[in-house]
Design an enzyme around this catalytic site. Structure first.
Site, PDB file in Angstrom:
ATOM      1  N   ARG A  16      69.180 111.630  68.067  1.00 41.76           N
ATOM      2  CA  ARG A  16      70.487 110.977  68.158  1.00 41.76           C
ATOM      3  C   ARG A  16      70.397 109.520  68.615  1.00 41.76           C
ATOM      4  O   ARG A  16      71.376 108.774  68.517  1.00 41.76           O
ATOM      5  CB  ARG A  16      71.398 111.775  69.088  1.00 41.76           C
ATOM      6  N   LYS A  23      62.530 108.636  72.472  1.00 43.16           N
ATOM      7  CA  LYS A  23      63.649 108.437  73.400  1.00 43.16           C
ATOM      8  C   LYS A  23      63.221 108.012  74.796  1.00 43.16           C
ATOM      9  O   LYS A  23      63.792 107.075  75.375  1.00 43.16           O
ATOM     10  CB  LYS A  23      64.487 109.716  73.485  1.00 43.16           C
ATOM     11  N   GLN A  75      52.494 118.976  73.776  1.00 43.02           N
ATOM     12  CA  GLN A  75      53.282 120.032  73.146  1.00 43.02           C
ATOM     13  C   GLN A  75      53.408 119.667  71.662  1.00 43.02           C
ATOM     14  O   GLN A  75      54.275 118.902  71.256  1.00 43.02           O
ATOM     15  CB  GLN A  75      54.667 120.149  73.788  1.00 43.02           C
ATOM     16  N   ASN A 230      71.175 111.051  75.502  1.00 46.29           N
ATOM     17  CA  ASN A 230      70.983 111.577  74.155  1.00 46.29           C
ATOM     18  C   ASN A 230      71.251 110.557  73.057  1.00 46.29           C
ATOM     19  O   ASN A 230      70.771 110.723  71.938  1.00 46.29           O
ATOM     20  CB  ASN A 230      71.893 112.791  73.937  1.00 46.29           C
ATOM     21  N   ASN A 380      56.051  60.042  87.697  1.00 44.04           N
ATOM     22  CA  ASN A 380      57.353  59.945  87.047  1.00 44.04           C
ATOM     23  C   ASN A 380      57.151  60.012  85.540  1.00 44.04           C
ATOM     24  O   ASN A 380      56.451  59.175  84.961  1.00 44.04           O
ATOM     25  CB  ASN A 380      58.056  58.637  87.410  1.00 44.04           C
ATOM     26  N   SER A 408      59.899  55.468  79.289  1.00 48.40           N
ATOM     27  CA  SER A 408      60.593  56.324  78.324  1.00 48.40           C
ATOM     28  C   SER A 408      59.924  56.280  76.951  1.00 48.40           C
ATOM     29  O   SER A 408      59.268  55.290  76.594  1.00 48.40           O
ATOM     30  CB  SER A 408      62.047  55.871  78.193  1.00 48.40           C
ATOM     31  N   ARG A 443      52.136  49.650  71.585  1.00 52.06           N
ATOM     32  CA  ARG A 443      53.277  49.577  70.672  1.00 52.06           C
ATOM     33  C   ARG A 443      53.200  48.252  69.920  1.00 52.06           C
ATOM     34  O   ARG A 443      52.533  47.308  70.364  1.00 52.06           O
ATOM     35  CB  ARG A 443      54.585  49.689  71.443  1.00 52.06           C
TER      36      ARG A 443
END
Length: 457
Positions: A16, A23, A75, A230, A380, A408, A443
């Protein structure tokens, strides 16, 4: 009190649930269902624990591979609860104490309840004692049938019950304490003369009565403790009960939950006193959180160790990370596994980290990705910084030593090392090591063309 063993029945598929997962392995507040009766058996001082498995047996064995205190009984065919107990019998040959029988899909039974059950079993000198509850609507449950002295004489399943027996409101929880020397002889002689054609464990009551042995009931006040799972509706109901228990324990231990009904702290979570947790917070993976922390609304914390006086701001996600004292994180930060932040680090909004260490007092306040990096103290990290750690084939590390100032919009193309107290100019793409105390500028030079706009075209 006699020595105690426990058998946990966990062989069923759980049709179910409508799931590929067996389960008892469905999670409930951060642990599989079966973990709850296992823990209760341990806390009740069971010296041996046998788990009866069937469907997806290997999944259970693998999950509990490091648990040397558990034995497994297979089992192969599910022929009823009595047959399941019989499958466990070889593991308890020569055992002469009491056997506690629990269900792997009944997670809400408290350890105190089991201790009370064991005590009643001893006090009544019973051969079988069954844990019972009274329900307004007992449909589907086995009914407890008693004689005029209050002794249990039978447990009758719903499909086998007469109309008078169906009117009984006291039900069988499926949890028992049974004398071992009686139990294993009884289950070896069980028949299948019932509507299901199975070996019912409940038939041991009738067998005990026929032998003149005493059978007792131990009623509990809260039927939720014996609620079986269940389907997923019942799983959700049980989860709500378990989370309420977890949250109430934290609050009694000195933790503030702003909205307990909207706080999701998994089993095994540790939280220190005077920590405040906002609504919508999810904490899982046996996370540990120190004292005097603030966890703001919507934060998600998985498998982390967090020190004292840490602030995790709204919407942040932390996974597999170690956070030392006095750290501030977020809002909307993402700490991925392998992150370690030392004291007084600040991680700001929309910062992502992965496999990094960040030294005391360092900060990355905005819009940054730091992965596979060692960052020293008092560093930083400017807005928009990226450690470019992947070349398409392999990951590489970036090392940023103490006292570095990163402007940055900087990219570090790993592997690269930035020496202590150096400065990286904004907009740089760093591809070579930077010596200590240096200024690195990587850069293009700015070119201004006067009158270009007017002369265009």
């Amino acid at each position: 009190m006699k020595s105690l063993a426990a058998i946990i029945l966990a062989a069923g598929k759980g049709t179910r649930m409508r799931s590929k997962l067996v389960k008892v392995m469905h999670p409930l507040a951060g642990a599989p269902l079966i973990e709850y009766p296992l823990t209760a058996a341990q806390e009740a001082n069971a010296s041996q624990i046998i788990v009866v498995i069937g469907h997806q047996a290997d999944a259970l064995r693998d999950f509990f591979a490091d648990r040397k205190d558990i034995a497994f009984a297979l089992q192969e065919e599910q022929n009823g609860t009595g047959h399941a107990v019989a499958c466990a019998a070889p593991h308890l040959q020569g055992f002469n104490g009491n056997v506690l029988i629990l269900c792997g899909d009944v997670p809400l039974t408290k350890t105190e309840t089991l201790r009370d059950l064991l005590q009643r079993h001893e006090e009544q000198r019973a051969t079988v004692t069954v844990l019972t509850a009274s329900l307004d609507n007992p449909f589907g449950y086995g009914r407890i049938i008693k004689n005029s002295s209050g002794e249990v004489t039978a447990i009758v399943e719903e499909k086998d019950a007469t109309p008078d027996q169906r009117a009984v409101r006291e039900i069988n929880s499926g949890i028992y304490c049974v004398a071992a020397n009686f139990l294993f002889d009884a289950v070896s002689r069980l028949g299948k003369d019932n509507a299901q054609g199975e070996q019912y464990l409940t038939d041991i009551i009738r067998m005990a009565v026929e032998q003149g042995l005493s059978c007792a009931a131990h009623p509990i006040a809260d039927p939720l403790e014996v609620m079986g799972i269940n389907d997923r509706v019942q799983l959700a109901e049980a989860e709500a009960v378990m989370r309420k228990r977890i949250n109430e324990k934290h609050m009694r231990d000195g933790v503030t939950l702003r909205d307990p009904a909207a706080s999701y702290l998994d089993r095994g979570t540790l939280v220190g006193r005077d920590t405040v947790i906002g609504p919508g917070v999810h904490i899982s993976g046996r996370s540990e959180i120190g004292e005097e922390c603030l966890i703001e609304p919507g934060a998600i914390i998985r498998g982390c160790r967090i020190g004292n006086r840490v602030v995790v701001k709204a919407g942040s996600v932390l996974e597999g990370s170690i956070i030392h004292d006095d750290v501030s994180i977020g809002p909307m930060a993402h700490l991925r596994p392998g992150t370690e932040l030392l004291e007084k680090v600040k991680i700001g909004n929309f910062v992502e980290t992965k496999k990094i260490t960040m030294g005391k007092g360092s900060k990355a306040s905005h819009l940054t990705y730091l992965g596979d990096a060692s960052i020293g103290s008092d560093v930083n990290i400017g807005c928009g910084t990226i450690t470019c750690n992947y070349d398409g084939v392999s990951k590489h590390r970036t090392v940023i030593e103490d006292g570095v100032f990163v402007g940055s919009d900087v990219q570090f193309v790993a592997p690269v090392t930035v020496g202590r107290n150096s400065t990286i100019a904004a907009g740089s793409t760093v591809t070579e090591d930077v010596p200590p105390d240096a200024l690195a500028i990587a850069r293009c030079r700015q070119v201004n063309k006067d009158g270009w706009r007017k002369n265009r075209g």
